[in-house]
Design a protein around this motif. Structure first.
Motif, PDB file in Angstrom:
ATOM      1  N   SER A 158       0.845  -1.215   0.000  1.00  0.00           N
ATOM      2  CA  SER A 158       0.000   0.000   0.000  1.00  0.00           C
ATOM      3  C   SER A 158       0.871   1.253   0.000  1.00  0.00           C
ATOM      4  O   SER A 158       0.613   2.228  -0.742  1.00  0.00           O
ATOM      5  CB  SER A 158      -0.921   0.003   1.219  1.00  0.00           C
ATOM      6  N   LYS A 159       1.913   1.218   0.833  1.00  0.00           N
ATOM      7  CA  LYS A 159       2.819   2.361   0.896  1.00  0.00           C
ATOM      8  C   LYS A 159       3.546   2.546  -0.432  1.00  0.00           C
ATOM      9  O   LYS A 159       3.677   3.672  -0.948  1.00  0.00           O
ATOM     10  CB  LYS A 159       3.807   2.140   2.028  1.00  0.00           C
ATOM     11  N   ALA A 160       4.015   1.419  -1.008  1.00  0.00           N
ATOM     12  CA  ALA A 160       4.707   1.496  -2.304  1.00  0.00           C
ATOM     13  C   ALA A 160       3.750   1.972  -3.387  1.00  0.00           C
ATOM     14  O   ALA A 160       4.130   2.751  -4.292  1.00  0.00           O
ATOM     15  CB  ALA A 160       5.279   0.124  -2.648  1.00  0.00           C
ATOM     16  N   ASN A 161       2.512   1.525  -3.305  1.00  0.00           N
ATOM     17  CA  ASN A 161       1.504   1.935  -4.289  1.00  0.00           C
ATOM     18  C   ASN A 161       1.223   3.432  -4.165  1.00  0.00           C
ATOM     19  O   ASN A 161       1.121   4.153  -5.179  1.00  0.00           O
ATOM     20  CB  ASN A 161       0.238   1.122  -4.077  1.00  0.00           C
ATOM     21  N   ASP A 162       1.116   3.900  -2.924  1.00  0.00           N
ATOM     22  CA  ASP A 162       0.874   5.333  -2.697  1.00  0.00           C
ATOM     23  C   ASP A 162       2.064   6.149  -3.201  1.00  0.00           C
ATOM     24  O   ASP A 162       1.889   7.208  -3.858  1.00  0.00           O
ATOM     25  CB  ASP A 162       0.648   5.600  -1.214  1.00  0.00           C
ATOM     26  N   ASN A 163       3.278   5.668  -2.892  1.00  0.00           N
ATOM     27  CA  ASN A 163       4.476   6.379  -3.345  1.00  0.00           C
ATOM     28  C   ASN A 163       4.545   6.397  -4.875  1.00  0.00           C
ATOM     29  O   ASN A 163       4.922   7.416  -5.497  1.00  0.00           O
ATOM     30  CB  ASN A 163       5.729   5.739  -2.767  1.00  0.00           C
ATOM     31  N   ALA A 164       4.192   5.269  -5.484  1.00  0.00           N
ATOM     32  CA  ALA A 164       4.216   5.209  -6.958  1.00  0.00           C
ATOM     33  C   ALA A 164       3.177   6.158  -7.547  1.00  0.00           C
ATOM     34  O   ALA A 164       3.434   6.862  -8.556  1.00  0.00           O
ATOM     35  CB  ALA A 164       3.966   3.774  -7.406  1.00  0.00           C
ATOM     36  N   ALA A 165       2.004   6.205  -6.931  1.00  0.00           N
ATOM     37  CA  ALA A 165       0.948   7.112  -7.416  1.00  0.00           C
ATOM     38  C   ALA A 165       1.376   8.566  -7.262  1.00  0.00           C
ATOM     39  O   ALA A 165       1.155   9.405  -8.158  1.00  0.00           O
ATOM     40  CB  ALA A 165      -0.339   6.839  -6.649  1.00  0.00           C
ATOM     41  N   LEU A 166       1.999   8.849  -6.122  1.00  0.00           N
ATOM     42  CA  LEU A 166       2.471  10.216  -5.887  1.00  0.00           C
ATOM     43  C   LEU A 166       3.566  10.578  -6.891  1.00  0.00           C
ATOM     44  O   LEU A 166       3.569  11.708  -7.457  1.00  0.00           O
ATOM     45  CB  LEU A 166       2.990  10.343  -4.461  1.00  0.00           C
ATOM     46  N   SER A 167       4.475   9.639  -7.137  1.00  0.00           N
ATOM     47  CA  SER A 167       5.555   9.894  -8.110  1.00  0.00           C
ATOM     48  C   SER A 167       4.978  10.089  -9.506  1.00  0.00           C
ATOM     49  O   SER A 167       5.444  10.946 -10.288  1.00  0.00           O
ATOM     50  CB  SER A 167       6.543   8.719  -8.112  1.00  0.00           C
ATOM     51  N   GLU A 168       3.970   9.309  -9.842  1.00  0.00           N
ATOM     52  CA  GLU A 168       3.332   9.442 -11.162  1.00  0.00           C
ATOM     53  C   GLU A 168       2.633  10.802 -11.276  1.00  0.00           C
ATOM     54  O   GLU A 168       2.689  11.473 -12.341  1.00  0.00           O
ATOM     55  CB  GLU A 168       2.334   8.302 -11.351  1.00  0.00           C
ATOM     56  N   LYS A 169       2.011  11.205 -10.183  1.00  0.00           N
ATOM     57  CA  LYS A 169       1.348  12.517 -10.173  1.00  0.00           C
ATOM     58  C   LYS A 169       2.369  13.629 -10.339  1.00  0.00           C
ATOM     59  O   LYS A 169       2.147  14.601 -11.093  1.00  0.00           O
ATOM     60  CB  LYS A 169       0.586  12.673  -8.863  1.00  0.00           C
ATOM     61  N   LYS A 170       3.524  13.451  -9.633  1.00  0.00           N
ATOM     62  CA  LYS A 170       4.589  14.448  -9.776  1.00  0.00           C
ATOM     63  C   LYS A 170       5.106  14.485 -11.208  1.00  0.00           C
ATOM     64  O   LYS A 170       5.386  15.569 -11.774  1.00  0.00           O
ATOM     65  CB  LYS A 170       5.735  14.129  -8.818  1.00  0.00           C
ATOM     66  N   ALA A 171       5.261  13.327 -11.799  1.00  0.00           N
ATOM     67  CA  ALA A 171       5.770  13.279 -13.181  1.00  0.00           C
ATOM     68  C   ALA A 171       4.785  13.955 -14.139  1.00  0.00           C
ATOM     69  O   ALA A 171       5.180  14.690 -15.070  1.00  0.00           O
ATOM     70  CB  ALA A 171       6.003  11.824 -13.574  1.00  0.00           C
ATOM     71  N   VAL A 172       3.494  13.722 -13.921  1.00  0.00           N
ATOM     72  CA  VAL A 172       2.466  14.347 -14.773  1.00  0.00           C
ATOM     73  C   VAL A 172       2.498  15.865 -14.591  1.00  0.00           C
ATOM     74  O   VAL A 172       2.429  16.651 -15.567  1.00  0.00           O
ATOM     75  CB  VAL A 172       1.083  13.785 -14.434  1.00  0.00           C
ATOM     76  N   THR A 173       2.622  16.263 -13.332  1.00  0.00           N
ATOM     77  CA  THR A 173       2.669  17.699 -13.040  1.00  0.00           C
ATOM     78  C   THR A 173       3.903  18.322 -13.679  1.00  0.00           C
ATOM     79  O   THR A 173       3.844  19.423 -14.280  1.00  0.00           O
ATOM     80  CB  THR A 173       2.675  17.932 -11.519  1.00  0.00           C
ATOM     81  N   SER A 174       5.041  17.618 -13.550  1.00  0.00           N
ATOM     82  CA  SER A 174       6.290  18.128 -14.144  1.00  0.00           C
ATOM     83  C   SER A 174       6.166  18.190 -15.656  1.00  0.00           C
ATOM     84  O   SER A 174       6.666  19.137 -16.306  1.00  0.00           O
ATOM     85  CB  SER A 174       7.467  17.225 -13.744  1.00  0.00           C
ATOM     86  N   LYS A 175       5.511  17.227 -16.241  1.00  0.00           N
ATOM     87  CA  LYS A 175       5.345  17.213 -17.696  1.00  0.00           C
ATOM     88  C   LYS A 175       4.442  18.358 -18.143  1.00  0.00           C
ATOM     89  O   LYS A 175       4.715  19.037 -19.155  1.00  0.00           O
ATOM     90  CB  LYS A 175       4.753  15.869 -18.118  1.00  0.00           C
ATOM     91  N   ALA A 213      12.170  22.916 -15.901  1.00  0.00           N
ATOM     92  CA  ALA A 213      11.027  21.998 -16.000  1.00  0.00           C
ATOM     93  C   ALA A 213      11.477  20.641 -16.539  1.00  0.00           C
ATOM     94  O   ALA A 213      10.999  19.576 -16.102  1.00  0.00           O
ATOM     95  CB  ALA A 213       9.950  22.604 -16.882  1.00  0.00           C
ATOM     96  N   LYS A 214      12.390  20.692 -17.509  1.00  0.00           N
ATOM     97  CA  LYS A 214      12.918  19.421 -18.037  1.00  0.00           C
ATOM     98  C   LYS A 214      13.648  18.634 -16.949  1.00  0.00           C
ATOM     99  O   LYS A 214      13.486  17.413 -16.819  1.00  0.00           O
ATOM    100  CB  LYS A 214      13.853  19.707 -19.216  1.00  0.00           C
ATOM    101  N   ASP A 215      14.475  19.347 -16.174  1.00  0.00           N
ATOM    102  CA  ASP A 215      15.199  18.663 -15.081  1.00  0.00           C
ATOM    103  C   ASP A 215      14.214  18.094 -14.063  1.00  0.00           C
ATOM    104  O   ASP A 215      14.388  16.960 -13.566  1.00  0.00           O
ATOM    105  CB  ASP A 215      16.145  19.652 -14.390  1.00  0.00           C
ATOM    106  N   SER A 216      13.187  18.872 -13.745  1.00  0.00           N
ATOM    107  CA  SER A 216      12.188  18.409 -12.784  1.00  0.00           C
ATOM    108  C   SER A 216      11.448  17.187 -13.323  1.00  0.00           C
ATOM    109  O   SER A 216      11.187  16.216 -12.596  1.00  0.00           O
ATOM    110  CB  SER A 216      11.202  19.549 -12.478  1.00  0.00           C
ATOM    111  N   LEU A 217      11.121  17.204 -14.635  1.00  0.00           N
ATOM    112  CA  LEU A 217      10.427  16.058 -15.236  1.00  0.00           C
ATOM    113  C   LEU A 217      11.324  14.828 -15.244  1.00  0.00           C
ATOM    114  O   LEU A 217      10.874  13.706 -14.950  1.00  0.00           O
ATOM    115  CB  LEU A 217       9.998  16.423 -16.663  1.00  0.00           C
ATOM    116  N   LYS A 218      12.587  15.061 -15.576  1.00  0.00           N
ATOM    117  CA  LYS A 218      13.521  13.936 -15.592  1.00  0.00           C
ATOM    118  C   LYS A 218      13.644  13.325 -14.197  1.00  0.00           C
ATOM    119  O   LYS A 218      13.627  12.090 -14.027  1.00  0.00           O
ATOM    120  CB  LYS A 218      14.880  14.410 -16.097  1.00  0.00           C
ATOM    121  N   LYS A 219      13.746  14.195 -13.206  1.00  0.00           N
ATOM    122  CA  LYS A 219      13.848  13.723 -11.826  1.00  0.00           C
ATOM    123  C   LYS A 219      12.572  12.997 -11.414  1.00  0.00           C
ATOM    124  O   LYS A 219      12.613  11.939 -10.761  1.00  0.00           O
ATOM    125  CB  LYS A 219      14.117  14.907 -10.915  1.00  0.00           C
ATOM    126  N   ALA A 220      11.422  13.502 -11.802  1.00  0.00           N
ATOM    127  CA  ALA A 220      10.140  12.884 -11.462  1.00  0.00           C
ATOM    128  C   ALA A 220      10.009  11.523 -12.142  1.00  0.00           C
ATOM    129  O   ALA A 220       9.482  10.551 -11.564  1.00  0.00           O
ATOM    130  CB  ALA A 220       8.996  13.803 -11.857  1.00  0.00           C
TER     131      ALA A 220
END
Length: 384
Positions: A158-175, A213-220
């Motif tokens: 559950s924690k890994a799933n939440d972290n993955a969802a949060l990371s995906e959200k960050k990546a979408v936001t960065s994109k 923004a590119k660096d942030s997306l790459k990091k995300a």
């Protein structure tokens, strides 16, 4: 000198002419002398014959009374015999019963050995129940551990799933931020054609934002990749925990089912054993009763046999005592009779010895008379 020897010697010493008549050719004178001689010879013969018969009769009588054997003929009367010794009748002596050996002190009773343990007829069933109980405890413990591990794996997932969802959200936001920055940069570049300094500065400023923004997306995206990998590993562990939990639940169900079967089997065996023990107890009671009756009969028979044995021994002893008394009485009677016979024979012997002395005295007188007659006869024969 014995009378028989005396008689034989006397008869042998007589001349042949004195015992028989012999004719003489000397005429009538000699006939007168011969008649006298014949008369005297006849008289002498009668005297000798009487003496001989008396001696033989006395000797025969002494042999009859002194000899225990059969009566001997007169021809054998001169043979001396040794008087037989009185017969002794052997009487079997009854030996006194041997004294019973003193009873030895009974040895101290050996220490009774501990009774052998009785085998439990339900040992196998009880062992099976105990084993299934242990299996249930182990299965429950395994199930508890599996549930805890599954809960931990689920929490981790559950924690890994939440972290993955949060990371995906960050990546979408960065994109989205990168796209917006690119759009603004494009608009700024379009305005840059005016050549104004502010437009150039705006393009430069937006270009730096697009780079950020590119660096942030790459990091995300890197973070999203890592969280997805962690989520995949957590999912794998959760799947393993699901399998372990399912197996633990199955093992728990199986252990409890086995325990139920073992318990039911033990209950069934206990019921059967109780019925069998009841039957055995009934059979044992009947057998014990029968054995008691048989033992009572055996004791009674043994008592009767012992009484018969005592009676037989008593009877045998009485008969033996009676036989011994009869034998003793007979032996005493025989001894008394022998003693009486010996006394009678001794008395008769004394009488015969007295008669023998008297006969010997008469024989001596007879011998003197014979010698005198012999001398006279010789004188008469010499003067003819």
């Amino acid at each position: 000198m014995r009378l028989s020897h005396l008689a034989v010697a006397t008869l042998a010493s007589l001349p042949a002419g004195s015992l028989a008549f012999a004719p003489n050719a000397n005429g009538p004178a000699s006939t007168s002398r011969m008649s006298t001689q014949m008369f005297m010879a006849q008289e002498n013969n009668d005297i000798v014959s009487q003496a001989r018969n008396g001696v033989l009769s006395a000797f025969a009588a002494s042999m009859i009374f002194l000899s225990p054997g059969p009566i001997m003929e007169p021809a054998n009367a001169a043979v001396p015999t040794t008087p037989a010794k009185p017969e002794v009748v052997a009487v079997a002596e009854t030996k006194p019963a041997a004294k019973a050996a003193p009873a030895k002190a009974a040895p101290a009773p050996a220490k009774a050995a501990a009774p052998a343990p009785v085998a439990d007829p339900l040992a196998a069933e009880k062992k099976a129940v105990d084993a299934t109980k242990s299996a249930v405890v182990a299965a429950e413990k395994g199930l508890t551990n599996a549930k805890k591990a599954h809960a931990d794996a689920n929490t981790l997932y559950s924690k890994a799933n939440d972290n993955a969802a949060l990371s995906e959200k960050k990546a979408v936001t960065s994109k989205k931020a990168l796209i917006a920055a690119n759009d603004k940069l494009a608009d700024a570049k379009a305005k840059e054609s005016t050549g104004s300094l502010s437009a150039l500065k705006e393009v430069e400023n937006l270009a730096s934002k697009v780079g950020a923004a590119k660096d942030s997306l790459k990091k995300a995206e890197v973070e999203l990749k890592e969280t997805k990998a962690i989520k995949a590993d957590a999912a794998k562990k959760l799947g393993t925990a699901d399998t372990v939990l399912a197996n633990a639940e199955k093992a728990d169900v199986t252990a409890k089912a086995n325990n139920t079967k073992a318990t039911e089997k033990l209950a069934k065996a206990s019921t059967s054993l109780a019925k069998q023990q009841k039957k055995d107890a009934k059979k044992k009671a009947v057998a014990d009763k029968k054995a008691k009756v048989e033992q009572k009969k055996a004791d009674k028979a043994a008592k009767i046999a012992a009484e018969k044995k005592v009676a037989a021994e008593k009877k045998a002893k009485a008969e033996a005592d009676k036989k011994k008394a009869a034998a003793d009485k007979k032996a005493k009677e025989i001894a008394a009779k022998k003693a009486a016979d010996v006394a009678a024979k001794q008395k008769k012997l004394k009488e015969l010895q007295a008669a023998d002395k008297e006969a010997e005295s008469k024989a001596k007188s007879l011998e003197s008379e014979i010698a005198r007659q012999k001398k006279e006869l010789e004188k008469m024969t010499m003067t003819k």
